[in-house]
Design a protein around this motif. Structure first.
Motif, PDB file in Angstrom:
ATOM      1  N   GLY A  63       6.276  -2.116  24.006  1.00 35.85           N
ATOM      2  CA  GLY A  63       6.293  -2.863  22.754  1.00 35.85           C
ATOM      3  C   GLY A  63       4.940  -3.141  22.138  1.00 35.85           C
ATOM      4  N   LEU A  64       3.860  -2.831  22.844  1.00 31.87           N
ATOM      5  CA  LEU A  64       2.535  -3.113  22.292  1.00 31.87           C
ATOM      6  C   LEU A  64       2.205  -2.250  21.071  1.00 31.87           C
ATOM      7  CD1 LEU A  64       0.419  -3.670  25.509  1.00 31.87           C
ATOM      8  CD2 LEU A  64       1.199  -5.365  23.875  1.00 31.87           C
ATOM      9  N   PHE A  65       2.867  -1.121  20.934  1.00 35.71           N
ATOM     10  CA  PHE A  65       2.610  -0.260  19.776  1.00 35.71           C
ATOM     11  C   PHE A  65       3.078  -0.923  18.479  1.00 35.71           C
ATOM     12  CE2 PHE A  65       3.065   3.478  17.024  1.00 35.71           C
ATOM     13  CZ  PHE A  65       1.813   4.039  17.202  1.00 35.71           C
ATOM     14  N   LEU A  66       3.931  -1.933  18.582  1.00 32.66           N
ATOM     15  CA  LEU A  66       4.350  -2.662  17.385  1.00 32.66           C
ATOM     16  C   LEU A  66       3.168  -3.359  16.714  1.00 32.66           C
ATOM     17  CD1 LEU A  66       7.736  -4.153  18.611  1.00 32.66           C
ATOM     18  CD2 LEU A  66       7.390  -2.274  17.012  1.00 32.66           C
ATOM     19  N   LEU A  67       2.167  -3.723  17.490  1.00 27.81           N
ATOM     20  CA  LEU A  67       0.950  -4.293  16.901  1.00 27.81           C
ATOM     21  C   LEU A  67       0.240  -3.270  16.022  1.00 27.81           C
ATOM     22  CD1 LEU A  67      -0.465  -6.184  20.007  1.00 27.81           C
ATOM     23  CD2 LEU A  67       0.678  -7.186  18.024  1.00 27.81           C
ATOM     24  N   VAL A  68       0.238  -2.023  16.465  1.00 27.05           N
ATOM     25  CA  VAL A  68      -0.361  -0.943  15.670  1.00 27.05           C
ATOM     26  C   VAL A  68       0.433  -0.748  14.378  1.00 27.05           C
ATOM     27  CG1 VAL A  68      -0.885   1.519  15.639  1.00 27.05           C
ATOM     28  CG2 VAL A  68      -1.343   0.177  17.697  1.00 27.05           C
ATOM     29  N   ILE A  69       1.753  -0.815  14.474  1.00 25.96           N
ATOM     30  CA  ILE A  69       2.585  -0.669  13.279  1.00 25.96           C
ATOM     31  C   ILE A  69       2.299  -1.799  12.293  1.00 25.96           C
ATOM     32  CG2 ILE A  69       4.968  -0.719  12.433  1.00 25.96           C
ATOM     33  CD1 ILE A  69       5.757   0.780  14.983  1.00 25.96           C
ATOM     34  N   ASN A  70       2.139  -3.015  12.796  1.00 26.04           N
ATOM     35  CA  ASN A  70       1.803  -4.138  11.917  1.00 26.04           C
ATOM     36  C   ASN A  70       0.456  -3.915  11.227  1.00 26.04           C
ATOM     37  OD1 ASN A  70       4.132  -5.551  12.464  1.00 26.04           O
ATOM     38  ND2 ASN A  70       3.214  -6.784  14.067  1.00 26.04           N
ATOM     39  N   ALA A  71      -0.513  -3.392  11.948  1.00 21.04           N
ATOM     40  CA  ALA A  71      -1.816  -3.105  11.346  1.00 21.04           C
ATOM     41  C   ALA A  71      -1.697  -2.015  10.281  1.00 21.04           C
ATOM     42  CB  ALA A  71      -2.812  -2.700  12.424  1.00 21.04           C
ATOM     43  N   VAL A  72      -0.876  -1.020  10.529  1.00 21.67           N
ATOM     44  CA  VAL A  72      -0.653   0.046   9.534  1.00 21.67           C
ATOM     45  C   VAL A  72      -0.016  -0.538   8.275  1.00 21.67           C
ATOM     46  CG1 VAL A  72       0.694   2.133   9.069  1.00 21.67           C
ATOM     47  CG2 VAL A  72      -0.565   1.915  11.210  1.00 21.67           C
ATOM     48  N   ILE A  73       0.914  -1.467   8.438  1.00 24.96           N
ATOM     49  CA  ILE A  73       1.543  -2.129   7.288  1.00 24.96           C
ATOM     50  C   ILE A  73       0.487  -2.895   6.483  1.00 24.96           C
ATOM     51  CG2 ILE A  73       3.175  -3.950   6.619  1.00 24.96           C
ATOM     52  CD1 ILE A  73       4.607  -1.411   7.434  1.00 24.96           C
ATOM     53  N   ILE A  74      -0.424  -3.574   7.163  1.00 22.83           N
ATOM     54  CA  ILE A  74      -1.510  -4.293   6.472  1.00 22.83           C
ATOM     55  C   ILE A  74      -2.401  -3.305   5.724  1.00 22.83           C
ATOM     56  CG2 ILE A  74      -3.569  -5.738   6.784  1.00 22.83           C
ATOM     57  CD1 ILE A  74      -1.002  -7.276   7.266  1.00 22.83           C
ATOM     58  N   MET A  75      -2.725  -2.176   6.345  1.00 26.58           N
ATOM     59  CA  MET A  75      -3.556  -1.170   5.686  1.00 26.58           C
ATOM     60  C   MET A  75      -2.843  -0.575   4.466  1.00 26.58           C
ATOM     61  SD  MET A  75      -6.374  -1.291   7.328  1.00 26.58           S
ATOM     62  CE  MET A  75      -7.275   0.137   6.783  1.00 26.58           C
ATOM     63  N   LEU A  76      -1.530  -0.374   4.564  1.00 27.59           N
ATOM     64  CA  LEU A  76      -0.766   0.084   3.402  1.00 27.59           C
ATOM     65  C   LEU A  76      -0.838  -0.939   2.272  1.00 27.59           C
ATOM     66  CD1 LEU A  76       2.493   1.621   4.937  1.00 27.59           C
ATOM     67  CD2 LEU A  76       0.784   2.811   3.584  1.00 27.59           C
ATOM     68  N   CYS A  77      -0.767  -2.198   2.636  1.00 25.68           N
ATOM     69  CA  CYS A  77      -0.828  -3.263   1.635  1.00 25.68           C
ATOM     70  C   CYS A  77      -2.178  -3.268   0.919  1.00 25.68           C
ATOM     71  CB  CYS A  77      -0.550  -4.604   2.303  1.00 25.68           C
ATOM     72  SG  CYS A  77      -0.381  -5.966   1.142  1.00 25.68           S
ATOM     73  N   THR A  78      -3.251  -2.971   1.645  1.00 21.21           N
ATOM     74  CA  THR A  78      -4.567  -2.930   0.997  1.00 21.21           C
ATOM     75  C   THR A  78      -4.642  -1.794  -0.017  1.00 21.21           C
ATOM     76  OG1 THR A  78      -5.554  -1.536   2.716  1.00 21.21           O
ATOM     77  CG2 THR A  78      -5.748  -3.910   2.998  1.00 21.21           C
ATOM     78  N   ASN A  79      -3.917  -0.713   0.236  1.00 19.57           N
ATOM     79  CA  ASN A  79      -3.910   0.408  -0.716  1.00 19.57           C
ATOM     80  C   ASN A  79      -3.061   0.110  -1.944  1.00 19.57           C
ATOM     81  OD1 ASN A  79      -5.571   1.998   0.895  1.00 19.57           O
ATOM     82  ND2 ASN A  79      -3.849   2.839   2.023  1.00 19.57           N
ATOM     83  N   ILE A  80      -2.075  -0.761  -1.798  1.00 19.92           N
ATOM     84  CA  ILE A  80      -1.157  -1.059  -2.901  1.00 19.92           C
ATOM     85  C   ILE A  80      -1.675  -2.177  -3.793  1.00 19.92           C
ATOM     86  CG2 ILE A  80       1.161  -1.927  -3.433  1.00 19.92           C
ATOM     87  CD1 ILE A  80       2.124  -0.495  -0.875  1.00 19.92           C
ATOM     88  N   VAL A  81      -2.210  -3.232  -3.187  1.00 24.04           N
ATOM     89  CA  VAL A  81      -2.600  -4.438  -3.932  1.00 24.04           C
ATOM     90  C   VAL A  81      -4.086  -4.400  -4.253  1.00 24.04           C
ATOM     91  CG1 VAL A  81      -2.699  -6.952  -3.868  1.00 24.04           C
ATOM     92  CG2 VAL A  81      -0.788  -5.765  -2.782  1.00 24.04           C
ATOM     93  N   GLY A  82      -4.394  -4.467  -5.519  1.00 27.16           N
ATOM     94  CA  GLY A  82      -5.788  -4.575  -5.929  1.00 27.16           C
ATOM     95  C   GLY A  82      -6.270  -6.002  -5.737  1.00 27.16           C
ATOM     96  N   GLY A  83      -7.488  -6.160  -5.312  1.00 25.57           N
ATOM     97  CA  GLY A  83      -8.019  -7.494  -5.051  1.00 25.57           C
ATOM     98  C   GLY A  83      -7.807  -7.944  -3.621  1.00 25.57           C
ATOM     99  N   PHE A  84      -7.179  -7.102  -2.808  1.00 27.78           N
ATOM    100  CA  PHE A  84      -6.986  -7.385  -1.383  1.00 27.78           C
ATOM    101  C   PHE A  84      -7.566  -6.221  -0.612  1.00 27.78           C
ATOM    102  CE2 PHE A  84      -4.139  -6.960   2.426  1.00 27.78           C
ATOM    103  CZ  PHE A  84      -4.611  -8.069   3.106  1.00 27.78           C
ATOM    104  N   ALA A  85      -8.492  -6.520   0.297  1.00 29.86           N
ATOM    105  CA  ALA A  85      -9.127  -5.454   1.054  1.00 29.86           C
ATOM    106  C   ALA A  85      -9.327  -5.893   2.499  1.00 29.86           C
ATOM    107  CB  ALA A  85     -10.486  -5.107   0.441  1.00 29.86           C
ATOM    108  N   VAL A  86      -9.075  -4.952   3.402  1.00 28.68           N
ATOM    109  CA  VAL A  86      -9.345  -5.140   4.823  1.00 28.68           C
ATOM    110  C   VAL A  86     -10.291  -4.014   5.210  1.00 28.68           C
ATOM    111  CG1 VAL A  86      -8.336  -5.228   7.122  1.00 28.68           C
ATOM    112  CG2 VAL A  86      -7.085  -6.179   5.197  1.00 28.68           C
ATOM    113  N   ASP A  87     -11.409  -4.378   5.853  1.00 32.43           N
ATOM    114  CA  ASP A  87     -12.480  -3.416   6.100  1.00 32.43           C
ATOM    115  C   ASP A  87     -12.126  -2.314   7.086  1.00 32.43           C
ATOM    116  OD1 ASP A  87     -14.051  -4.736   4.291  1.00 32.43           O
ATOM    117  OD2 ASP A  87     -15.173  -5.860   5.795  1.00 32.43           O
TER     118      ASP A  87
END
Length: 114
Positions: A63-87
């Motif tokens: 189940g630890l790979f779910l953390l990676v999936i959550n991070a991928v979701i956050i990275m997708l969000c940075t590509n969609i929303v302007g004004g939100f960035a994760v380095d």
């Protein structure tokens, strides 16, 4: 009403984490609300598909790979929303873990458990 409360709490937590974590940048509270909405939509529509596609890896890692999936979701969000960035990916991973923990605590206090 519960949905609106959850969105506002998530937006406030995104803004709080952005102020505490150096690699996360949010332009304003309005942007944080948009981030909360987009994260909710990505978690509803995209995350289940990713979980099913990566099920063998998730089972092998217990189940630890779910953390990676959550991070991928956050990275997708940075590509969609302007004004939100994760380095970086690691910052997204830390952001997602902190956000999940703070959401659990806040919803427990407010009484809006699932």
């Amino acid at each position: 009403m519960k949905l609106l409360l959850r969105l506002l709490v998530t937006a406030a937590l995104v803004l709080l984490i952005a102020n505490l974590l150096s690699g996360v940048h949010v332009a304003s509270f309005g942007t944080a609300v948009i981030v909360a909405v987009v994260l909710g939509l990505l978690n509803i529509f995209i995350k289940p598909i990713l979980v099913i596609l990566t099920l063998p890896v998730t089972v092998i890692t217990l189940g630890l790979f779910l953390l990676v999936i959550n991070a991928v979701i956050i990275m997708l969000c940075t590509n969609i929303v302007g004004g939100f960035a994760v380095d970086s990916f690691w910052t997204a991973l830390i952001f997602s873990v902190i956000l999940s923990i703070l959401q659990s605590i806040t919803y427990k206090i407010v009484g809006d458990d699932k």
